[in-house]
Design a protein around this motif. Structure first.
Motif, PDB file in Angstrom:
ATOM      1  N   LYS A  36     -46.138 -86.877  31.736  1.00 52.46           N
ATOM      2  CA  LYS A  36     -47.098 -86.065  32.466  1.00 52.46           C
ATOM      3  C   LYS A  36     -47.534 -86.602  33.560  1.00 52.46           C
ATOM      4  CE  LYS A  36     -49.073 -84.353  28.262  1.00 52.46           C
ATOM      5  NZ  LYS A  36     -50.260 -84.203  27.218  1.00 52.46           N
ATOM      6  N   THR A  37     -48.129 -85.968  34.536  1.00 52.63           N
ATOM      7  CA  THR A  37     -48.597 -86.340  35.862  1.00 52.63           C
ATOM      8  C   THR A  37     -49.968 -87.029  35.544  1.00 52.63           C
ATOM      9  OG1 THR A  37     -49.568 -84.405  36.227  1.00 52.63           O
ATOM     10  CG2 THR A  37     -47.279 -84.655  36.983  1.00 52.63           C
ATOM     11  N   ALA A  38     -50.365 -87.787  36.511  1.00 53.18           N
ATOM     12  CA  ALA A  38     -51.653 -88.468  36.265  1.00 53.18           C
ATOM     13  C   ALA A  38     -52.749 -87.390  36.116  1.00 53.18           C
ATOM     14  CB  ALA A  38     -52.067 -89.185  37.699  1.00 53.18           C
ATOM     15  N   ALA A  39     -52.616 -86.051  36.835  1.00 57.67           N
ATOM     16  CA  ALA A  39     -53.708 -85.005  36.631  1.00 57.67           C
ATOM     17  C   ALA A  39     -53.526 -84.624  35.249  1.00 57.67           C
ATOM     18  CB  ALA A  39     -53.404 -84.093  37.799  1.00 57.67           C
ATOM     19  N   GLU A  40     -52.322 -84.377  34.587  1.00 55.62           N
ATOM     20  CA  GLU A  40     -52.217 -83.964  33.346  1.00 55.62           C
ATOM     21  C   GLU A  40     -52.921 -84.802  32.440  1.00 55.62           C
ATOM     22  OE1 GLU A  40     -48.247 -81.126  32.884  1.00 55.62           O
ATOM     23  OE2 GLU A  40     -47.967 -83.352  33.774  1.00 55.62           O
ATOM     24  N   GLN A  41     -52.869 -86.286  32.746  1.00 55.47           N
ATOM     25  CA  GLN A  41     -53.179 -87.066  31.714  1.00 55.47           C
ATOM     26  C   GLN A  41     -54.782 -87.080  31.691  1.00 55.47           C
ATOM     27  OE1 GLN A  41     -51.435 -90.945  32.787  1.00 55.47           O
ATOM     28  NE2 GLN A  41     -49.301 -90.196  32.083  1.00 55.47           N
ATOM     29  N   GLN A  42     -55.517 -86.858  32.866  1.00 55.50           N
ATOM     30  CA  GLN A  42     -56.744 -86.702  33.180  1.00 55.50           C
ATOM     31  C   GLN A  42     -57.321 -85.393  32.321  1.00 55.50           C
ATOM     32  OE1 GLN A  42     -57.533 -87.491  37.275  1.00 55.50           O
ATOM     33  NE2 GLN A  42     -57.020 -89.454  36.952  1.00 55.50           N
ATOM     34  N   ALA A  43     -56.793 -84.285  32.451  1.00 53.29           N
ATOM     35  CA  ALA A  43     -57.130 -83.009  31.897  1.00 53.29           C
ATOM     36  C   ALA A  43     -56.491 -82.654  31.032  1.00 53.29           C
ATOM     37  CB  ALA A  43     -57.129 -81.999  33.305  1.00 53.29           C
ATOM     38  N   PRO A  44     -56.632 -82.875  29.731  1.00 46.80           N
ATOM     39  CA  PRO A  44     -55.675 -82.275  28.621  1.00 46.80           C
ATOM     40  C   PRO A  44     -56.069 -80.708  28.596  1.00 46.80           C
ATOM     41  CG  PRO A  44     -57.597 -83.683  27.652  1.00 46.80           C
ATOM     42  CD  PRO A  44     -57.694 -83.856  29.210  1.00 46.80           C
ATOM     43  N   VAL A  45     -54.804 -80.241  27.921  1.00 52.53           N
ATOM     44  CA  VAL A  45     -54.801 -78.832  27.803  1.00 52.53           C
ATOM     45  C   VAL A  45     -55.952 -78.455  26.718  1.00 52.53           C
ATOM     46  CG1 VAL A  45     -53.459 -76.880  26.991  1.00 52.53           C
ATOM     47  CG2 VAL A  45     -52.403 -78.553  28.277  1.00 52.53           C
ATOM     48  N   GLN A  46     -56.816 -77.503  27.120  1.00 52.91           N
ATOM     49  CA  GLN A  46     -57.900 -77.248  25.981  1.00 52.91           C
ATOM     50  C   GLN A  46     -57.378 -75.992  25.465  1.00 52.91           C
ATOM     51  OE1 GLN A  46     -61.188 -76.027  28.682  1.00 52.91           O
ATOM     52  NE2 GLN A  46     -59.771 -74.788  30.002  1.00 52.91           N
ATOM     53  N   GLN A  47     -57.984 -75.745  24.167  1.00 54.56           N
ATOM     54  CA  GLN A  47     -57.669 -74.797  23.234  1.00 54.56           C
ATOM     55  C   GLN A  47     -59.079 -73.951  23.095  1.00 54.56           C
ATOM     56  OE1 GLN A  47     -54.532 -73.857  22.366  1.00 54.56           O
ATOM     57  NE2 GLN A  47     -53.970 -75.480  23.416  1.00 54.56           N
ATOM     58  N   LEU A  48     -59.101 -72.851  23.423  1.00 62.08           N
ATOM     59  CA  LEU A  48     -60.186 -72.130  23.352  1.00 62.08           C
ATOM     60  C   LEU A  48     -60.327 -71.065  22.347  1.00 62.08           C
ATOM     61  CD1 LEU A  48     -60.256 -71.127  27.263  1.00 62.08           C
ATOM     62  CD2 LEU A  48     -61.409 -73.105  26.191  1.00 62.08           C
ATOM     63  N   ARG A  49     -61.345 -70.343  21.987  1.00 66.13           N
ATOM     64  CA  ARG A  49     -61.490 -69.307  21.156  1.00 66.13           C
ATOM     65  C   ARG A  49     -60.658 -68.058  21.581  1.00 66.13           C
ATOM     66  NH1 ARG A  49     -67.615 -68.464  19.160  1.00 66.13           N
ATOM     67  NH2 ARG A  49     -66.175 -66.889  18.096  1.00 66.13           N
ATOM     68  N   THR A  50     -60.025 -67.547  20.645  1.00 63.94           N
ATOM     69  CA  THR A  50     -59.067 -66.279  20.921  1.00 63.94           C
ATOM     70  C   THR A  50     -59.888 -64.945  20.408  1.00 63.94           C
ATOM     71  OG1 THR A  50     -57.883 -66.533  18.979  1.00 63.94           O
ATOM     72  CG2 THR A  50     -57.368 -67.606  20.779  1.00 63.94           C
ATOM     73  N   ILE A  51     -59.520 -63.990  20.920  1.00 62.29           N
ATOM     74  CA  ILE A  51     -59.922 -62.527  20.661  1.00 62.29           C
ATOM     75  C   ILE A  51     -58.545 -61.665  20.770  1.00 62.29           C
ATOM     76  CG2 ILE A  51     -62.152 -62.999  21.392  1.00 62.29           C
ATOM     77  CD1 ILE A  51     -61.857 -61.104  23.789  1.00 62.29           C
ATOM     78  N   PRO A  52     -58.657 -60.646  20.065  1.00 64.14           N
ATOM     79  CA  PRO A  52     -57.793 -59.535  20.177  1.00 64.14           C
ATOM     80  C   PRO A  52     -58.054 -58.678  21.452  1.00 64.14           C
ATOM     81  CG  PRO A  52     -59.327 -58.923  18.408  1.00 64.14           C
ATOM     82  CD  PRO A  52     -59.681 -60.229  18.777  1.00 64.14           C
ATOM     83  N   LEU A  53     -57.238 -58.176  21.836  1.00 59.31           N
ATOM     84  CA  LEU A  53     -57.350 -57.512  23.438  1.00 59.31           C
ATOM     85  C   LEU A  53     -56.212 -56.355  23.355  1.00 59.31           C
ATOM     86  CD1 LEU A  53     -57.882 -58.533  26.917  1.00 59.31           C
ATOM     87  CD2 LEU A  53     -55.941 -57.283  26.577  1.00 59.31           C
ATOM     88  N   THR A  54     -56.411 -55.214  23.931  1.00 64.55           N
ATOM     89  CA  THR A  54     -55.483 -54.150  23.896  1.00 64.55           C
ATOM     90  C   THR A  54     -55.537 -53.656  25.220  1.00 64.55           C
ATOM     91  OG1 THR A  54     -55.874 -53.805  21.515  1.00 64.55           O
ATOM     92  CG2 THR A  54     -54.615 -52.079  22.568  1.00 64.55           C
ATOM     93  N   ILE A  55     -54.346 -53.229  25.866  1.00 64.46           N
ATOM     94  CA  ILE A  55     -54.253 -52.546  27.153  1.00 64.46           C
ATOM     95  C   ILE A  55     -53.709 -51.077  26.561  1.00 64.46           C
ATOM     96  CG2 ILE A  55     -52.801 -52.500  29.210  1.00 64.46           C
ATOM     97  CD1 ILE A  55     -52.906 -55.519  29.212  1.00 64.46           C
ATOM     98  N   VAL A  56     -54.408 -50.079  26.854  1.00 66.65           N
ATOM     99  CA  VAL A  56     -54.069 -48.784  26.768  1.00 66.65           C
ATOM    100  C   VAL A  56     -53.292 -48.220  28.059  1.00 66.65           C
ATOM    101  CG1 VAL A  56     -54.710 -46.385  25.790  1.00 66.65           C
ATOM    102  CG2 VAL A  56     -55.957 -48.423  24.784  1.00 66.65           C
ATOM    103  N   THR A  57     -51.991 -48.046  27.882  1.00 68.35           N
ATOM    104  CA  THR A  57     -51.720 -47.471  29.215  1.00 68.35           C
ATOM    105  C   THR A  57     -51.680 -45.897  29.370  1.00 68.35           C
ATOM    106  OG1 THR A  57     -49.398 -47.379  28.160  1.00 68.35           O
ATOM    107  CG2 THR A  57     -49.830 -49.385  29.576  1.00 68.35           C
ATOM    108  N   ASN A  58     -51.515 -45.481  30.567  1.00 70.14           N
ATOM    109  CA  ASN A  58     -51.518 -44.086  30.921  1.00 70.14           C
ATOM    110  C   ASN A  58     -50.686 -43.256  30.011  1.00 70.14           C
ATOM    111  OD1 ASN A  58     -49.204 -44.370  32.250  1.00 70.14           O
ATOM    112  ND2 ASN A  58     -50.189 -44.036  34.267  1.00 70.14           N
TER     113      ASN A  58
END
Length: 179
Positions: A36-58
């Motif tokens: 990992k780069t120095a920046a990656e070591q300082q800012a770990p990947v965050q896991q956020l809350r999830t929601i379902p999302l739907t794209i309705v195409t034309n």
């Protein structure tokens, strides 16, 4: 007493054994990830809350995703930075407390993305497709938007998403968007 020739042969065999043990390449399954780069070591990947999302195409087809919600200013500032991959049916949504022009960049973002700008009524305002990773050029919505959806690059084209298509998601169970 060992001869010089015998000692040389033993030394050569020991050297071959040592080199062959160190020179093997581990299989892909056992290789360690890149440091990992120095920046990656300082800012770990965050896991956020999830929601379902739907794209309705034309064409009326519905395309479902599970997206992380970057609600706070800090969550939105980090976004998908430092991630090395994202599942095909995943993404991240950045809701705003009130519609505003949105500008994004790919600083420390290793995944190529589609940026889908969403109006307050859930319709797609515009799509910036195949935004390359680690590119610091700023990319903006055409006007004020209520949210930005990031998907894997090529996903919008794959499903045929276009401006005007509807994106359905519900943030009621989450606290409001970032300022």
């Amino acid at each position: 007493m060992y001869s010089v020739r015998h000692r040389s042969l033993v030394a050569a065999l020991m050297l071959v054994a040592a080199v062959s043990g160190c020179g093997s390449t581990p299989s892909a399954a056992t290789q360690e990830p890149a440091a990992k780069t120095a920046a990656e070591q300082q800012a770990p990947v965050q896991q956020l809350r999830t929601i379902p999302l739907t794209i309705v195409t034309n064409d009326g087809k519905r395309h479902g995703y599970t997206v992380e919600v970057a609600r706070t200013s800090d969550e939105q500032a980090q976004g998908l930075m430092y991630r090395r991959s994202m599942p095909k049916d995943a993404g991240m949504i950045f809701p705003f407390a009130a519609p505003r022009p949105a500008t994004f960049w790919m600083h420390n973002t290793y995944i190529p993305l589609d940026m889908v700008f969403l109006l307050a009524d859930g319709r797609i305002e515009s799509i910036l497709a195949d935004v390359p990773p680690l590119n610091e050029a700023q990319r903006s919505s055409l006007g004020p938007v209520a949210a930005v959806l990031e998907l894997n690059a090529g996903e919008a084209a794959r499903i045929g998403a276009t401006p005007g298509d509807l994106v359905e998601y519900d943030l009621r169970d989450l606290q409001g968007g970032a300022e």
